[in-house]
Design an enzyme around this catalytic site. Structure first.
Site, PDB file in Angstrom:
ATOM      1  N   TYR A 195      -4.974  13.668   1.107  1.00  0.00           N
ATOM      2  CA  TYR A 195      -4.909  13.645  -0.347  1.00  0.00           C
ATOM      3  C   TYR A 195      -3.689  14.434  -0.803  1.00  0.00           C
ATOM      4  O   TYR A 195      -3.673  15.663  -0.752  1.00  0.00           O
ATOM      5  CB  TYR A 195      -6.191  14.225  -0.945  1.00  0.00           C
ATOM      6  CG  TYR A 195      -7.434  13.471  -0.503  1.00  0.00           C
ATOM      7  CD1 TYR A 195      -7.697  12.200  -1.007  1.00  0.00           C
ATOM      8  CD2 TYR A 195      -8.312  14.014   0.422  1.00  0.00           C
ATOM      9  CE1 TYR A 195      -8.817  11.485  -0.595  1.00  0.00           C
ATOM     10  CE2 TYR A 195      -9.435  13.310   0.833  1.00  0.00           C
ATOM     11  CZ  TYR A 195      -9.676  12.050   0.322  1.00  0.00           C
ATOM     12  OH  TYR A 195     -10.783  11.343   0.723  1.00  0.00           O
ATOM     13  N   ASP A 253       0.864  -1.163   0.000  1.00  0.00           N
ATOM     14  CA  ASP A 253       0.000   0.000   0.000  1.00  0.00           C
ATOM     15  C   ASP A 253       0.914   1.230   0.000  1.00  0.00           C
ATOM     16  O   ASP A 253       2.100   1.125   0.317  1.00  0.00           O
ATOM     17  CB  ASP A 253      -0.885  -0.038   1.261  1.00  0.00           C
ATOM     18  CG  ASP A 253      -1.800   1.149   1.378  1.00  0.00           C
ATOM     19  OD1 ASP A 253      -2.429   1.538   0.374  1.00  0.00           O
ATOM     20  OD2 ASP A 253      -1.892   1.706   2.490  1.00  0.00           O
ATOM     21  N   ARG A 254       0.403   2.395  -0.332  1.00  0.00           N
ATOM     22  CA  ARG A 254       1.220   3.607  -0.360  1.00  0.00           C
ATOM     23  C   ARG A 254       1.105   4.378   0.962  1.00  0.00           C
ATOM     24  O   ARG A 254       2.006   4.354   1.782  1.00  0.00           O
ATOM     25  CB  ARG A 254       0.778   4.491  -1.551  1.00  0.00           C
ATOM     26  CG  ARG A 254       1.704   5.673  -1.797  1.00  0.00           C
ATOM     27  CD  ARG A 254       1.175   6.603  -2.866  1.00  0.00           C
ATOM     28  NE  ARG A 254       0.302   7.609  -2.259  1.00  0.00           N
ATOM     29  CZ  ARG A 254      -0.192   8.643  -2.911  1.00  0.00           C
ATOM     30  NH1 ARG A 254       0.042   8.806  -4.202  1.00  0.00           N
ATOM     31  NH2 ARG A 254      -0.976   9.509  -2.288  1.00  0.00           N
ATOM     32  N   ASP A 255      -0.029   5.059   1.152  1.00  0.00           N
ATOM     33  CA  ASP A 255      -0.222   5.948   2.302  1.00  0.00           C
ATOM     34  C   ASP A 255      -0.427   5.145   3.578  1.00  0.00           C
ATOM     35  O   ASP A 255      -1.260   4.241   3.624  1.00  0.00           O
ATOM     36  CB  ASP A 255      -1.422   6.866   2.061  1.00  0.00           C
ATOM     37  CG  ASP A 255      -1.265   7.659   0.780  1.00  0.00           C
ATOM     38  OD1 ASP A 255      -0.354   8.479   0.703  1.00  0.00           O
ATOM     39  OD2 ASP A 255      -2.059   7.419  -0.164  1.00  0.00           O
ATOM     40  N   ASN A 270      -5.300   2.825  -3.414  1.00  0.00           N
ATOM     41  CA  ASN A 270      -6.598   3.427  -3.708  1.00  0.00           C
ATOM     42  C   ASN A 270      -6.434   4.937  -3.587  1.00  0.00           C
ATOM     43  O   ASN A 270      -6.007   5.431  -2.534  1.00  0.00           O
ATOM     44  CB  ASN A 270      -7.660   2.942  -2.714  1.00  0.00           C
ATOM     45  CG  ASN A 270      -8.032   1.488  -2.925  1.00  0.00           C
ATOM     46  OD1 ASN A 270      -7.765   0.897  -3.959  1.00  0.00           O
ATOM     47  ND2 ASN A 270      -8.666   0.904  -1.913  1.00  0.00           N
ATOM     48  N   GLN A 271      -6.751   5.657  -4.643  1.00  0.00           N
ATOM     49  CA  GLN A 271      -6.633   7.121  -4.653  1.00  0.00           C
ATOM     50  C   GLN A 271      -7.975   7.754  -5.026  1.00  0.00           C
ATOM     51  O   GLN A 271      -8.133   8.386  -6.063  1.00  0.00           O
ATOM     52  CB  GLN A 271      -5.515   7.548  -5.611  1.00  0.00           C
ATOM     53  CG  GLN A 271      -4.128   7.152  -5.153  1.00  0.00           C
ATOM     54  CD  GLN A 271      -3.755   7.794  -3.829  1.00  0.00           C
ATOM     55  OE1 GLN A 271      -3.992   8.991  -3.603  1.00  0.00           O
ATOM     56  NE2 GLN A 271      -3.189   7.006  -2.919  1.00  0.00           N
ATOM     57  N   HIS A 315     -10.979   5.705  -8.345  1.00  0.00           N
ATOM     58  CA  HIS A 315     -12.431   5.735  -8.144  1.00  0.00           C
ATOM     59  C   HIS A 315     -12.827   5.865  -6.678  1.00  0.00           C
ATOM     60  O   HIS A 315     -12.023   5.631  -5.784  1.00  0.00           O
ATOM     61  CB  HIS A 315     -13.039   4.450  -8.716  1.00  0.00           C
ATOM     62  CG  HIS A 315     -12.656   4.211 -10.135  1.00  0.00           C
ATOM     63  ND1 HIS A 315     -11.750   3.250 -10.502  1.00  0.00           N
ATOM     64  CD2 HIS A 315     -13.036   4.832 -11.280  1.00  0.00           C
ATOM     65  CE1 HIS A 315     -11.588   3.281 -11.817  1.00  0.00           C
ATOM     66  NE2 HIS A 315     -12.357   4.233 -12.312  1.00  0.00           N
TER      67      HIS A 315
END
Length: 176
Positions: free
Chosen positions: A22, A11-13, A53-54, A93
């Protein structure tokens, strides 16, 4: 040619970098201090992918260009430390859009399997949300949950058999 190397889908964040909402600029990226050492260790046996997920894109909080600039910055900074990210996938999305690519759906893991020959059954997903663990379950791999980012808030939602790590370095040691 496919290398058949297992993967760790990160995962990123809240996993690689601080979750600061954001992100619209590379200047907002702050890596956890353990990220570099953790990824160096993992890449000895695994290909590293990032799946994020962005939803801020669909919600209008950030643009595709801003997101891609942030993602490119992350990959470039990791490369400067000798870490190769095989690919970076993101879903733009909202959850209510019911798209095929938002975690925990395994769309991007299956894409990595098709594009790079990743053997999913011996691959991992690491992140700070239950959907990161569910992602691994959905592609037939193993999920590792982190207490960083939002992890502390959602740990009670996990099944009892999920490995919970205090940070990315502890997760990487467990995986190795």
């Amino acid at each position: 040619m496919r290398d058949q190397k297992p993967a760790v889908f990160m995962d990123r964040d809240g996993t690689l970098i601080l979750d600061r909402g954001y992100l619209r600029s590379p200047d907002d990226v702050v890596f956890y201090r353990q990220t570099i050492d953790a990824l160096r260790m993992l890449q000895l046996k695994f290909d590293i992918f990032i799946i994020s997920n962005q939803s801020g894109i669909a919600k209008g909080f950030q643009s595709v260009e801003e997101t891609e600039n942030v993602n490119r910055h992350i990959v470039n900074e990791l490369a400067l430390s000798g870490i190769s990210v095989k690919d970076f996938y993101y879903c733009p999305h909202r959850r209510e859009d019911n798209c095929r690519c938002m975690k925990p759906r395994p769309f991007f893991a299956h894409k990595a399997a098709a594009d790079y020959g990743v053997p999913l059954s011996c691959s991992f997903s690491v992140g700070d949300h239950p959907h990161d663990v569910e992602l691994a379950n959905n592609f037939g791999g193993v999920g590792v949950y982190l207490l960083t980012g939002h992890g502390g808030k959602h740990v009670s939602e996990l099944r009892k058999d999920v490995f919970v790590a205090k940070n990315i370095l502890a997760a990487s040691r467990h995986i190795m």
